[in-house]
Design a protein around this motif. Structure first.
Motif, PDB file in Angstrom:
ATOM      1  N   THR A   1     -41.916  -7.226 -30.725  1.00 18.61           N
ATOM      2  CA  THR A   1     -41.697  -8.079 -31.914  1.00 18.61           C
ATOM      3  C   THR A   1     -40.425  -8.396 -31.714  1.00 18.61           C
ATOM      4  O   THR A   1     -39.599  -7.764 -31.601  1.00 18.61           O
TER       5      THR A   1
ATOM      6  N   ASP B   1     -41.596 -15.426 -30.823  1.00 14.63           N
ATOM      7  CA  ASP B   1     -42.165 -14.815 -29.648  1.00 14.63           C
ATOM      8  C   ASP B   1     -41.063 -15.349 -28.453  1.00 14.63           C
ATOM      9  O   ASP B   1     -41.466 -15.174 -27.181  1.00 14.63           O
TER      10      ASP B   1
ATOM     11  N   VAL C   1     -39.973 -13.505 -37.399  1.00 20.27           N
ATOM     12  CA  VAL C   1     -40.503 -13.027 -36.175  1.00 20.27           C
ATOM     13  C   VAL C   1     -40.747 -14.288 -35.329  1.00 20.27           C
ATOM     14  O   VAL C   1     -41.084 -15.268 -35.764  1.00 20.27           O
TER      15      VAL C   1
ATOM     16  N   SER D   1     -44.488  -1.777 -31.196  1.00 17.76           N
ATOM     17  CA  SER D   1     -45.244  -1.473 -32.473  1.00 17.76           C
ATOM     18  C   SER D   1     -45.174  -0.224 -32.981  1.00 17.76           C
ATOM     19  O   SER D   1     -45.161   0.412 -34.271  1.00 17.76           O
TER      20      SER D   1
ATOM     21  N   LYS E   1     -35.812  -6.597 -29.791  1.00 19.12           N
ATOM     22  CA  LYS E   1     -36.964  -6.596 -29.385  1.00 19.12           C
ATOM     23  C   LYS E   1     -37.530  -5.208 -29.412  1.00 19.12           C
ATOM     24  O   LYS E   1     -37.033  -4.376 -28.610  1.00 19.12           O
TER      25      LYS E   1
END
Length: 262
Positions: free
Chosen positions: A55, A19, A17, A78, A75
């Motif tokens: 995420t 960002d 993961v 949730s 990308k």
């Protein structure tokens, strides 16, 4: 098109993961193309780029036999819905990035970005395509410049319609097609003092190397009987790591035999 929400729940444990994102932004204070109906697509693109709580599910990085580095990112939110796919390709003197934007599981926008590095001056170009409900191309536009800052001030001009396929990106994320993770051997880099596991398709058109952090019993047996195990399909769990000296690599977290009928 596809059931993305189900598909990428599977991808979550495959990649690490992050960002970080690296894609061009377009100023929305002026008409961004000669396609008047295109403003709704540009707005959608910018909204997707600004979504919070996203995420990044990253693929393994593969090197082609002729030296092209490929990596992909999905990308997802949730709920497991895919909003964007990114494919990055690094050539000797060129970068090619592909961006795909989705709404309700349908591909709505694709953007291909090219950067060529030359001694005298670099060259930057982009081709963007918008898609209808059946993923038919309704518009393609191009812009190019020798200056990266000037590029983003230009609007797109219509060209022949171009449909950009996301299949290579999906294969890379799913480790299918040319990106299967068959056991191809090991290599020890003395400079890094690390043992690397090498995986890829049996024809070695692409290879991916992962630094071995800890040897498991399965890995020991794989290495001990290396010749016998060449070609065995593996399940890989990994992460991306960077040492204090800046050396970046893929770290192997776990490896096991895969179900070859999957």
């Amino acid at each position: 098109m596809r059931a993305f929400s189900l598909l990428f729940f599977v991808f979550l444990f495959y990649g690490c993961v992050s960002d970080a994102s690296n894609h061009p932004e377009i100023d929305s204070d002026y008409l961004r193309s000669d396609f008047k109906e295109g403003e709704m697509f540009f707005d959608l693109k910018e909204n997707i780029e600004r979504i919070e709580g996203i995420t990044d599910a990253k693929s393994l990085e593969f090197m082609s036999a002729d030296g092209v580095l490929l990596k992909a990112t999905a990308k997802i939110d949730s709920f497991g819905e895919v909003h964007m796919l990114i494919l990055e390709q690094e050539f000797e003197n060129k970068l090619k990035n592909e961006f795909y934007f989705y709404k309700n599981g349908l591909k709505r926008i694709s953007l291909q970005s090219h950067t060529e590095f030359n001694e005298e001056s670099n060259y930057y170009s982009e081709i963007i395509s918008f898609y209808g409900d059946s993923e038919n191309v309704i518009y393609s536009g191009n812009r190019n410049s020798k200056d990266i800052d000037s590029l983003y001030l230009l609007s797109y001009t219509a060209v022949d319609k171009q449909s950009h396929s996301d299949e290579l990106t999906l294969d890379l994320l799913k480790r299918e097609g040319p990106f299967q993770t068959n056991f191809l051997g090991t290599a020890y880099l003395k400079e890094q003092e690390k043992l690397f596991l090498i995986v890829g398709p049996k024809n070695r058109a692409y290879t991916s190397t992962l630094a071995v952090i800890e040897k498991t019993e399965f890995l020991n047996q794989l290495i001990k009987y290396e010749r016998k195990n060449i070609g065995k399909l593996l399940d890989i769990d990994f992460t991306h790591a960077t040492r204090t000296d800046g050396f970046a690599y893929q770290a192997l977290l776990n490896v096991s035999a895969a179900n070859e009928s999957q």
